[in-house]
Motif scaffolding. Structure first.
Motif, PDB file in Angstrom:
ATOM      1  N   ALA A 226     -32.036 -47.091  14.165  1.00  0.00           N
ATOM      2  CA  ALA A 226     -32.785 -45.971  14.738  1.00  0.00           C
ATOM      3  C   ALA A 226     -34.038 -45.666  13.928  1.00  0.00           C
ATOM      4  O   ALA A 226     -35.056 -45.236  14.479  1.00  0.00           O
ATOM      5  CB  ALA A 226     -31.895 -44.734  14.816  1.00  0.00           C
ATOM      6  N   ASP A 227     -33.973 -45.885  12.613  1.00  0.00           N
ATOM      7  CA  ASP A 227     -35.149 -45.683  11.760  1.00  0.00           C
ATOM      8  C   ASP A 227     -36.191 -46.781  11.965  1.00  0.00           C
ATOM      9  O   ASP A 227     -37.388 -46.517  12.063  1.00  0.00           O
ATOM     10  CB  ASP A 227     -34.734 -45.670  10.285  1.00  0.00           C
TER      11      ASP A 227
ATOM     12  N   ARG B 250     -31.591 -42.222  19.631  1.00  0.00           N
ATOM     13  CA  ARG B 250     -31.731 -43.646  19.320  1.00  0.00           C
ATOM     14  C   ARG B 250     -30.444 -44.185  18.697  1.00  0.00           C
ATOM     15  O   ARG B 250     -30.029 -45.314  18.982  1.00  0.00           O
ATOM     16  CB  ARG B 250     -32.927 -43.874  18.389  1.00  0.00           C
TER      17      ARG B 250
ATOM     18  N   GLU C 100     -27.946 -46.045  11.981  1.00  0.00           N
ATOM     19  CA  GLU C 100     -29.011 -45.195  11.449  1.00  0.00           C
ATOM     20  C   GLU C 100     -30.208 -46.042  11.018  1.00  0.00           C
ATOM     21  O   GLU C 100     -31.366 -45.662  11.233  1.00  0.00           O
ATOM     22  CB  GLU C 100     -28.475 -44.377  10.274  1.00  0.00           C
TER      23      GLU C 100
ATOM     24  N   ASN D   2     -38.263 -47.150  16.180  1.00  0.00           N
ATOM     25  CA  ASN D   2     -38.350 -45.739  16.539  1.00  0.00           C
ATOM     26  C   ASN D   2     -39.367 -45.423  17.619  1.00  0.00           C
ATOM     27  O   ASN D   2     -39.558 -44.260  17.964  1.00  0.00           O
ATOM     28  CB  ASN D   2     -38.675 -44.912  15.286  1.00  0.00           C
TER      29      ASN D   2
ATOM     30  N   ARG E 291     -39.936 -41.710   7.201  1.00  0.00           N
ATOM     31  CA  ARG E 291     -38.559 -42.058   7.557  1.00  0.00           C
ATOM     32  C   ARG E 291     -38.518 -42.951   8.795  1.00  0.00           C
ATOM     33  O   ARG E 291     -37.638 -43.794   8.934  1.00  0.00           O
ATOM     34  CB  ARG E 291     -37.741 -40.789   7.794  1.00  0.00           C
ATOM     35  N   GLU E 292     -39.479 -42.771   9.700  1.00  0.00           N
ATOM     36  CA  GLU E 292     -39.501 -43.565  10.930  1.00  0.00           C
ATOM     37  C   GLU E 292     -40.187 -44.911  10.738  1.00  0.00           C
ATOM     38  O   GLU E 292     -39.787 -45.907  11.346  1.00  0.00           O
ATOM     39  CB  GLU E 292     -40.199 -42.785  12.043  1.00  0.00           C
TER      40      GLU E 292
ATOM     41  N   GLU F  16     -37.800 -32.596  13.092  1.00  0.00           N
ATOM     42  CA  GLU F  16     -37.016 -32.806  14.311  1.00  0.00           C
ATOM     43  C   GLU F  16     -37.142 -31.609  15.249  1.00  0.00           C
ATOM     44  O   GLU F  16     -37.218 -31.766  16.472  1.00  0.00           O
ATOM     45  CB  GLU F  16     -35.541 -33.045  13.957  1.00  0.00           C
TER      46      GLU F  16
ATOM     47  N   LEU G 133     -35.453 -38.930  20.561  1.00  0.00           N
ATOM     48  CA  LEU G 133     -35.241 -38.416  19.217  1.00  0.00           C
ATOM     49  C   LEU G 133     -34.296 -39.328  18.430  1.00  0.00           C
ATOM     50  O   LEU G 133     -33.603 -40.178  18.992  1.00  0.00           O
ATOM     51  CB  LEU G 133     -34.668 -36.999  19.288  1.00  0.00           C
ATOM     52  N   TYR G 134     -34.274 -39.109  17.131  1.00  0.00           N
ATOM     53  CA  TYR G 134     -33.492 -39.960  16.226  1.00  0.00           C
ATOM     54  C   TYR G 134     -32.026 -40.049  16.655  1.00  0.00           C
ATOM     55  O   TYR G 134     -31.452 -41.137  16.746  1.00  0.00           O
ATOM     56  CB  TYR G 134     -33.603 -39.401  14.804  1.00  0.00           C
ATOM     57  N   GLU G 135     -31.402 -38.897  16.927  1.00  0.00           N
ATOM     58  CA  GLU G 135     -29.986 -38.902  17.299  1.00  0.00           C
ATOM     59  C   GLU G 135     -29.746 -39.688  18.586  1.00  0.00           C
ATOM     60  O   GLU G 135     -28.720 -40.360  18.740  1.00  0.00           O
ATOM     61  CB  GLU G 135     -29.473 -37.470  17.464  1.00  0.00           C
TER      62      GLU G 135
END
Length: 463
Positions: A323-324, A296, A320, A327, A412-413, A441, A292-294
């Motif tokens: 991570a984007d 990464r 951030e 992904n 966003r990804e 999410e 997940l984003y967090e």
């Protein structure tokens, strides 16, 4: 300093870095000459000299020489055959087994000269431990199972363990963590670690030399832990699959522990025999997906700390951005952190802000944005069975809301659009986009949500 002395220094340095199995290989190599940026080594076995010269083992030897050579390292390493009149005396332990730190090994028959029994398998990466693995909903089942498996005596329900998922999702890390834990806590147990391509190469080499029996005798070790990564690389390699089946059966019948990882589940690997696929599936088969984003963000921060000593050398927004951008594959994310830190050091910067990071990653960002945001949105709408125009309208049906959620999340990804820019594309304000991302999410916490995201990503890559 003479070549022999430098080689002795190299052996001392490398001894603490690799498993005893691989150390046997280096101890049988002898330096011949170092000239024109090339180091020439010899091996007393013609067969093993060929293996070292022509397979992935040569890359492993070169990497270790570059990392630990006293003085300027060579740019090439070449291994030749040079017979030895006197074979060196070797320990009587079987291949892959390390002597216990607390008790002497039990008496056993003297082994044949090691020159006729090559060490087989890859060294484990000691930095890949369970403590260094960052877990979330995308991999927590596999992480828990791998930890239990590594304890061995408590792992009957986890054996054999088979982990599958797309590349760069932590499968290899978990396999190395298993091997490292066994080496530390049960050093009397041999650990046999192979990658799929290395396993295939070794089998081909032994077939050419008409010594498949040599491979079998070297790998049939009582109490071993057998680990095979990238099983999908064995697809349609009939003879290699047959030898893997023989290896599996020999160890399984003796209560050994076996762990596998692959991009595909056992039944989906082309050419994998039904009997081997069914045996691999009789233990525990688990899926891992993209973190997940967090997670990464946390992985990027951890790598920055390991490289620069502190995560504070990067702005929080830089993590951030990473991570984007990266992904789908954690290896790509780690590589990007390394490149950014290198570029920061080259520019003599104590701190890297977001604007500078964007400039440094301009090539990667351009590659990630080969499709326009509207193209991405339209492809997602097509997959969801709705029109892009209706998604931008005022409709609130379940399918339209669902499509907006996927568009917000994947934009966003897959792009660097801000919340405001995503909102403009969908004719929504940024708070609505933020709400959709929260639902996105939450949706990814379920296996169904993760599977749907992967299906949409495949559609984006295919168009």
């Amino acid at each position: 300093m003479g070549l022999e002395h430098r080689w002795s220094q190299f052996l001392e340095a490398v001894k603490t870095e690799i498993h005893a199995t691989s150390m046997e290989l280096f101890e049988l190599l002898a330096p011949v000459e170092e000239a024109q940026d090339e180091l020439v080594l010899s091996h007393p076995s013609e067969f093993m000299a060929g293996v070292c010269a022509e397979t992935s083992m040569n890359g492993m030897i070169f990497d270790m020489v570059v990392a630990h050579w006293p003085g300027d390292p060579p740019k090439r390493v070449r291994v030749i055959y040079r017979p030895s009149e006197v074979q060196p005396e070797r320990a009587t332990l079987p291949l892959f087994q390390r002597p216990s730190d607390t008790a002497p090994p039990a008496p056993r028959p003297v082994a044949p000269p090691v020159a006729s029994r090559p060490s087989i398998g890859s060294p484990l990466n000691r930095t890949m431990s369970f403590q260094a693995f960052i877990s979330d909903n995308s991999n927590e089942e596999a992480f828990y199972a791998a930890e239990r498996f590594a304890k061995l005596e408590d792992a009957a329900h986890f054996n054999p363990l088979y982990i599958h998922g797309q590349s760069g999702t932590g499968k290899t890390h978990l396999l190395h963590a298993i091997g490292n834990h066994v080496n530390k806590c049960a050093p009397e147990r041999p650990v046999l670690y192979f990658t799929g391509d290395q396993f295939a190469t070794i089998i081909i080499d032994h077939i050419r030399a008409r010594r498949v029996d040599l491979f079998r005798s070297a790998t049939q070790l009582e109490g071993a832990v057998v680990i095979v990564d990238d099983v999908q690389l064995l697809a349609n390699k009939t003879k290699t699959i047959e030898e893997l089946f023989n290896l599996f059966n020999w160890h399984r019948l003796r209560g050994a522990f076996l762990a596998f990882a692959s991009d595909l589940p056992p039944g989906d690997i082309p050419g994998l025999s039904e009997r081997l696929a069914s045996r691999m599936s009789e233990g525990l088969v688990l899926t891992v997906s993209t973190p997940l984003y967090e997670t990464r963000v946390a992985i990027a921060q951890t790598w920055a700390e390991s490289l620069a000593g502190s995560r504070d050398v990067f702005d929080a927004e830089v993590f951030e951005l990473l991570a984007d951008l990266f992904n789908t594959n954690i290896r790509e994310l780690q590589g990007a952190v390394k490149r950014l830190n290198l570029r920061r050091e080259l520019k003599g910067l104590d701190h890297l802000d977001l604007a500078t990071a964007r400039q440094m990653l301009s090539v990667e960002m351009a590659q990630r944005q080969s499709k326009s945001p509207e193209d991405i949105a339209r492809i997602i709408c097509e997959q969801e069975g709705v029109s892009f125009e209706k998604v931008r309208g005022k409709g609130r049906t379940t399918r339209l809301v669902q499509a907006r959620m996927w568009i917000c999340g994947l934009l966003r990804e897959e792009t660097t659009l801000s919340l405001v820019e995503v909102g403009k594309l969908l004719k929504r304000d940024h708070s609505t986009v933020h709400h959709s991302l929260g639902r996105y999410e939450k949706h990814l916490e379920t296996p169904a949500g993760q599977a749907r995201r992967e299906a949409l990503r495949r559609a984006l890559r295919a168009n």
